[in-house]
Design a protein around this motif. Structure first.
Motif, PDB file in Angstrom:
ATOM      1  N   GLN A 160     -10.654  32.346   7.808  1.00 22.83           N
ATOM      2  CA  GLN A 160     -12.040  32.776   7.901  1.00 22.83           C
ATOM      3  C   GLN A 160     -12.453  32.803   9.364  1.00 22.83           C
ATOM      4  OE1 GLN A 160     -14.792  30.414   5.672  1.00 22.83           O
ATOM      5  NE2 GLN A 160     -16.569  31.678   6.202  1.00 22.83           N
ATOM      6  N   GLY A 161     -12.952  33.932   9.783  1.00 18.51           N
ATOM      7  CA  GLY A 161     -13.364  34.082  11.170  1.00 18.51           C
ATOM      8  C   GLY A 161     -14.729  33.480  11.448  1.00 18.51           C
ATOM      9  N   CYS A 162     -15.077  33.398  12.698  1.00 17.10           N
ATOM     10  CA  CYS A 162     -16.381  32.885  13.133  1.00 17.10           C
ATOM     11  C   CYS A 162     -17.183  34.023  13.762  1.00 17.10           C
ATOM     12  CB  CYS A 162     -16.200  31.754  14.140  1.00 17.10           C
ATOM     13  SG  CYS A 162     -15.285  30.333  13.504  1.00 17.10           S
ATOM     14  N   ILE A 163     -18.487  34.006  13.527  1.00 15.08           N
ATOM     15  CA  ILE A 163     -19.370  35.061  14.022  1.00 15.08           C
ATOM     16  C   ILE A 163     -20.304  34.481  15.072  1.00 15.08           C
ATOM     17  CG2 ILE A 163     -21.142  36.754  13.400  1.00 15.08           C
ATOM     18  CD1 ILE A 163     -20.006  36.705  10.554  1.00 15.08           C
ATOM     19  N   ASN A 164     -20.329  35.088  16.243  1.00 16.66           N
ATOM     20  CA  ASN A 164     -21.241  34.636  17.290  1.00 16.66           C
ATOM     21  C   ASN A 164     -22.651  35.121  16.976  1.00 16.66           C
ATOM     22  OD1 ASN A 164     -22.691  34.519  19.931  1.00 16.66           O
ATOM     23  ND2 ASN A 164     -20.683  33.861  20.652  1.00 16.66           N
ATOM     24  N   VAL A 165     -23.627  34.217  17.063  1.00 21.61           N
ATOM     25  CA  VAL A 165     -24.992  34.592  16.701  1.00 21.61           C
ATOM     26  C   VAL A 165     -25.572  35.629  17.655  1.00 21.61           C
ATOM     27  CG1 VAL A 165     -25.502  32.413  15.558  1.00 21.61           C
ATOM     28  CG2 VAL A 165     -25.944  32.642  17.996  1.00 21.61           C
ATOM     29  N   ASN A 166     -24.969  35.788  18.817  1.00 20.49           N
ATOM     30  CA  ASN A 166     -25.427  36.838  19.733  1.00 20.49           C
ATOM     31  C   ASN A 166     -25.261  38.217  19.107  1.00 20.49           C
ATOM     32  OD1 ASN A 166     -26.089  35.007  21.744  1.00 20.49           O
ATOM     33  ND2 ASN A 166     -24.037  35.042  22.620  1.00 20.49           N
ATOM     34  N   ASP A 167     -24.365  38.303  18.101  1.00 22.17           N
ATOM     35  CA  ASP A 167     -24.131  39.579  17.437  1.00 22.17           C
ATOM     36  C   ASP A 167     -25.048  39.785  16.235  1.00 22.17           C
ATOM     37  OD1 ASP A 167     -22.073  40.028  19.221  1.00 22.17           O
ATOM     38  OD2 ASP A 167     -20.600  39.044  17.934  1.00 22.17           O
ATOM     39  N   MET A 168     -25.960  38.823  16.013  1.00 20.49           N
ATOM     40  CA  MET A 168     -26.825  38.909  14.838  1.00 20.49           C
ATOM     41  C   MET A 168     -28.287  39.002  15.264  1.00 20.49           C
ATOM     42  SD  MET A 168     -24.963  36.202  12.283  1.00 20.49           S
ATOM     43  CE  MET A 168     -25.770  36.936  10.858  1.00 20.49           C
ATOM     44  N   VAL A 169     -29.083  39.566  14.406  1.00 22.80           N
ATOM     45  CA  VAL A 169     -30.499  39.755  14.689  1.00 22.80           C
ATOM     46  C   VAL A 169     -31.307  38.690  13.955  1.00 22.80           C
ATOM     47  CG1 VAL A 169     -32.453  41.338  14.482  1.00 22.80           C
ATOM     48  CG2 VAL A 169     -30.151  42.234  14.967  1.00 22.80           C
ATOM     49  N   GLY A 170     -32.296  38.125  14.649  1.00 22.11           N
ATOM     50  CA  GLY A 170     -33.214  37.210  13.989  1.00 22.11           C
ATOM     51  C   GLY A 170     -32.823  35.749  14.061  1.00 22.11           C
ATOM     52  N   LEU A 171     -31.726  35.412  14.764  1.00 24.24           N
ATOM     53  CA  LEU A 171     -31.328  34.019  14.907  1.00 24.24           C
ATOM     54  C   LEU A 171     -31.405  33.613  16.380  1.00 24.24           C
ATOM     55  CD1 LEU A 171     -28.236  33.759  12.527  1.00 24.24           C
ATOM     56  CD2 LEU A 171     -30.475  32.729  12.196  1.00 24.24           C
ATOM     57  N   PRO A 172     -31.914  32.412  16.678  1.00 25.80           N
ATOM     58  CA  PRO A 172     -31.963  31.960  18.069  1.00 25.80           C
ATOM     59  C   PRO A 172     -30.552  31.800  18.617  1.00 25.80           C
ATOM     60  CG  PRO A 172     -32.434  30.163  16.560  1.00 25.80           C
ATOM     61  CD  PRO A 172     -32.411  31.407  15.733  1.00 25.80           C
ATOM     62  N   ASN A 173     -30.374  32.134  19.885  1.00 27.69           N
ATOM     63  CA  ASN A 173     -29.025  32.069  20.440  1.00 27.69           C
ATOM     64  C   ASN A 173     -28.934  31.255  21.726  1.00 27.69           C
ATOM     65  OD1 ASN A 173     -30.164  33.759  22.383  1.00 27.69           O
ATOM     66  ND2 ASN A 173     -29.331  35.627  21.453  1.00 27.69           N
ATOM     67  N   ASP A 174     -29.909  30.414  21.985  1.00 30.78           N
ATOM     68  CA  ASP A 174     -29.894  29.576  23.189  1.00 30.78           C
ATOM     69  C   ASP A 174     -29.107  28.307  22.893  1.00 30.78           C
ATOM     70  OD1 ASP A 174     -30.270  28.243  25.505  1.00 30.78           O
ATOM     71  OD2 ASP A 174     -32.439  28.006  25.319  1.00 30.78           O
ATOM     72  N   ILE A 175     -27.887  28.211  23.425  1.00 28.29           N
ATOM     73  CA  ILE A 175     -27.027  27.071  23.124  1.00 28.29           C
ATOM     74  C   ILE A 175     -27.553  25.776  23.722  1.00 28.29           C
ATOM     75  CG2 ILE A 175     -25.518  27.503  25.108  1.00 28.29           C
ATOM     76  CD1 ILE A 175     -23.194  26.444  23.466  1.00 28.29           C
ATOM     77  N   SER A 176     -28.255  25.860  24.840  1.00 29.56           N
ATOM     78  CA  SER A 176     -28.694  24.647  25.537  1.00 29.56           C
ATOM     79  C   SER A 176     -29.610  23.793  24.673  1.00 29.56           C
ATOM     80  CB  SER A 176     -29.387  25.016  26.849  1.00 29.56           C
ATOM     81  OG  SER A 176     -30.552  25.780  26.606  1.00 29.56           O
ATOM     82  N   GLU A 177     -30.462  24.429  23.896  1.00 29.29           N
ATOM     83  CA  GLU A 177     -31.391  23.652  23.079  1.00 29.29           C
ATOM     84  C   GLU A 177     -30.657  22.867  21.998  1.00 29.29           C
ATOM     85  OE1 GLU A 177     -33.365  26.197  19.653  1.00 29.29           O
ATOM     86  OE2 GLU A 177     -33.556  27.263  21.568  1.00 29.29           O
ATOM     87  N   TYR A 178     -29.506  23.364  21.584  1.00 26.98           N
ATOM     88  CA  TYR A 178     -28.722  22.633  20.597  1.00 26.98           C
ATOM     89  C   TYR A 178     -27.937  21.502  21.243  1.00 26.98           C
ATOM     90  CZ  TYR A 178     -29.811  26.349  17.301  1.00 26.98           C
ATOM     91  OH  TYR A 178     -30.473  27.228  16.474  1.00 26.98           O
TER      92      TYR A 178
END
Length: 288
Positions: A160-178
């Motif tokens: 099963q592959g992994c999907i980078n959220v940068n490729d998706m719409v409507g999801l936050p993608n700032d890694i620093s906050e996590y």
């Protein structure tokens, strides 16, 4: 199937790969089997290119050390099932070195051949890049049976592959906050480093083995309720040495509609789908 020696003098045939070819051919397991058994070095590039047309490639070509090895089958056909080999008389190479080599050329399976100088009998060990052994003996027919069984089993499995959220719409993608959410988990980081040092010494990797063959992951708990609510799992980066891991060595991930999402520029460990499903199955588990 590609075996034998390929050099500037016409090469030399291998009786071993011929025996494997004949034995596998008798099983009628495959629609078509093409055998290249030794030849001129000038032919090897064409043979390598032809790998794109096959589902299974058994690549045991012996090429002189003064020539480019030309064995990167997976760059030609990344979806094929690749079976490689390594001659290992007198156990010249350790199992760590064999596994590291298999990982380097992206083998699905590898066969170690070691010859008994007294009896002239080859011992054959089928292993995978995780170090599992699927056959260890000197019977070619049995070895072929185990090899075919494993090939067909692996053919049923897909990663099963992994999907980078940068490729998706409507999801936050700032890694620093996590990543800020796992600050203060020094005890966990230190445990990973301590155990990685122990495992590293136990495994005693030989020269050329560049990373510890293991994975770790982290799930944030009390004090960070948003992570628990959103099922964020912090996985170690792919191929990172756990002896030196810190907060920057983790990648936020989550299951979303049975898909694996991750934040940031680095991919998480390849076992992320397995661990995320374990966290889902075992909700009381907070650390792995």
């Amino acid at each position: 199937m590609v075996g034998g020696t390929f050099d500037d003098d016409g090469g030399r045939k291998s009786s071993l790969i011929r025996k494997f070819y004949d034995t596998i051919n008798e099983t009628n397991s495959f629609d078509e089997i093409v055998l290249y058994n030794g030849g001129n070095y000038s032919e090897i590039e064409h043979i390598l290119d032809s790998c794109k047309d096959f589902d299974v490639v058994i690549w045991w070509a012996n090429i002189p050390n003064d020539k480019p090895k030309l064995r990167d089958v997976k760059s030609i056909n990344p979806r094929c099932m690749l079976v490689t080999s390594k001659r290992n008389d007198n156990k010249k190479y350790s199992i760590q070195e064999l596994i590291n080599r298999a990982l380097g050329i992206k083998s699905n399976l590898c066969i170690e051949f070691s010859k008994d100088t007294k009896t002239e009998i080859f011992n054959m060990m089928i292993f995978d890049p995780l170090g599992n052994s699927w056959y260890n003996g000197s019977d070619i027919k049995e070895c072929c049976t185990k090899l075919i069984d494993r090939i067909f089993f692996l053919d049923l499995i897909s990663r099963q592959g992994c999907i980078n959220v940068n490729d998706m719409v409507g999801l936050p993608n700032d890694i620093s906050e996590y990543l800020d959410m796992i600050r203060g988990e020094d005890e966990f980081f230190n445990l990973i480093k301590e155990y990685a040092e122990v495992f590293h010494k136990l495994i005693s990797p030989a020269e050329g083995v560049t990373r510890f063959l293991g994975n770790s992951s982290f799930r944030c708990q009390r004090g960070f309720p948003s992570i628990r609510k959103n099922d964020i799992i912090f996985m170690s980066k792919r191929n990172i040495d756990k002896r030196y891991i810190d907060i920057q060595g983790f990648v936020p991930t989550k299951l979303h509609n049975n898909e694996v999402l991750y934040w940031g520029p680095s991919k998480p460990s390849v076992d992320t789908p397995v661990q995320l499903n374990l966290y889902k199955l075992l909700p009381k588990i907070e650390y792995m």
